[in-house]
Design an enzyme around this catalytic site. Structure first.
Site, short mmCIF file in Angstrom:
data_model
loop_
_atom_site.label_atom_id
_atom_site.label_comp_id
_atom_site.label_asym_id
_atom_site.label_seq_id
_atom_site.Cartn_x
_atom_site.Cartn_y
_atom_site.Cartn_z
N VAL A 121 -4.34 -8.62 0.46
CA VAL A 121 -5.53 -7.73 0.76
C VAL A 121 -4.86 -6.35 1.06
CG1 VAL A 121 -7.26 -7.13 2.37
CG2 VAL A 121 -6.64 -9.66 2.03
N LYS A 193 -11.32 -10.84 -0.22
CA LYS A 193 -10.54 -9.94 0.54
C LYS A 193 -11.38 -9.84 1.98
CE LYS A 193 -8.12 -7.58 -2.84
NZ LYS A 193 -7.87 -6.44 -3.68
N1 HSE Z 1 -7.57 -5.94 -8.80
C1 HSE Z 1 -7.21 -5.70 -7.70
C2 HSE Z 1 -7.62 -4.15 -7.29
C3 HSE Z 1 -5.72 -5.96 -7.27
O1 HSE Z 1 -7.80 -3.47 -8.08
O2 HSE Z 1 -7.60 -3.98 -5.94
C4 HSE Z 1 -5.18 -5.42 -5.96
O3 HSE Z 1 -5.72 -6.72 -5.27
#
Ligand code: HSE
Length: 339
Positions: A121, A193
């Site tokens: 996260v 998250k």
């Molecule tokens: N794809 C995710 C983002 C990567 O852009 O936040 C990090 O968790």
């Protein structure tokens, strides 16, 4: 010397190797020992890289594994195998933590090792450890966070006049986006998250499937003009409201008075309200190779300091949460306003 293995040698995995090498003096200072990457595992045939997890989990010298593969399989099976052998696992894999974090944490406890996931996260932002330790005694009533670097990059650039597709392509080129960027732009990554954070502070397991989720694909240039005329910015937020017992992800109008208003580009910002400490704000790079790898290495150091012991991670005993519907949008409005 403490031997480490890296599972998955993509963007984050290679970053872990780089952070361990570049910051070896700092690591030695805080750990009183050095970290050595003994194995790198990848499914691809890369020179010097192993393809068989058994080579790693059967080596008694390996004390910590970094799981930077992403996705459920083979990450779940490999993590399970390592923990069963008493090898601690440090993960950046939010999908796995959301789906199997409770089970894997219990296995770690049973085998006197640890399952940590700081990098799952907020990319490089220390958020899991502060919530688990510094705020352990707090009653957390609200978490509102910009939790996806890709979406925030896209929204920041769309506000400046760029089109969605160009901004998404740039985010992919910079290594921010998921393999399937639908997980970013549809809000699923943010949902995982915020579910992890809600679980961490509530003592109940909130899962991704329980999060009411709306992404950023329906936001138009007119929406940005409307937000600007009202002195607000549009941000994709994950919100956990303990009093309403709701967890949702949606684009919000964020007023200039909020610390989240000025969180732009790949940066993430996480506002936490505790009844005693009042408001906290966590800010930093929410995606990208080295910031995320730095968070993984912070876990490796904690595990390396606790070899043969389980670090309680507030996940091992969680019972499933019951979730209420999030508050409805104001009548006739496309967005909620962050209070
Ligand atoms: N794809 C995710 C983002 C990567 O852009 O936040 C990090 O968790």
């Amino acid at each position: 010397m403490i031997n480490v293995a890296i599972l998955g040698y993509g963007n984050i995995g290679s970053g872990v190797g780089e952070v361990i090498e570049k910051n070896s003096a700092e690591i030695k200072r805080v750990l009183g020992d050095t970290l050595h990457v003994k194995y790198i595992l990848d499914i691809r045939d890369i020179p010097g890289v192993v393809n068989d997890i058994n080579v790693i989990v059967n080596d008694p010298d390996v004390k910590v594994v970094c799981e930077t593969m992403g996705g459920k399989e083979p990450a779940y099976t490999y993590t399970h195998l390592a923990l069963e052998r008493g090898i601690s696992v440090c993960s950046s894999n939010k999908e796995l933590v959301d789906a199997y974090g409770v089970e894997l944490s219990a296995i770690a406890r049973e085998h006197n090792c640890s399952y940590l996931f700081e990098a799952s996260v907020g990319g490089g932002i220390p958020i899991i450890r502060p919530l688990r330790e510094s705020c352990a005694h707090e009653k957390i009533t609200l978490i509102a966070g910009i939790l996806n670097g890709t979406c925030n990059y896209i929204l920041t650039n769309m506000k400046a006049g760029k089109d969605f597709a160009t901004a998404l392509r740039e985010a992919q080129e910079k290594g921010f986006a998921e393999r399937n960027p639908a997980a970013d732009v549809e809000g699923h990554d943010t949902a995982r998250k915020i579910a992890i954070l809600a679980s961490l502070v509530s003592g109940k397991k909130y899962s991704y499937e329980q999060v009411a989720c709306e992404g950023i694909t329906n936001i138009t240039p007119e929406d940005f003009a409307m937000a600007e005329s009202r002195g607000m910015s549009i941000k994709l937020l994950g919100v956990y409201d303990a009093e309403k017992n709701s967890v949702n992800v949606a684009p919000y109008l964020v007023p200039q008075t909020s610390p989240l208003y000025g969180v732009n580009d790949v940066f993430n910002g996480i506002m936490v309200h505790g009844t005693q400490v009042d408001n906290l704000m966590f800010y930093g790079r929410g995606a990208g190779k080295l910031p995320t790898a730095s968070a993984v290495v912070s876990d490796v150091i904690e595990c390396a300091k606790n070899i043969g012991r389980n670090i309680p991670n507030c996940f091992a005993d969680l019972e499933p949460a019951e979730v209420s519907e999030p508050p409805a949008k104001p009548a006739g409005e496309k967005f909620r306003v962050l209070a």
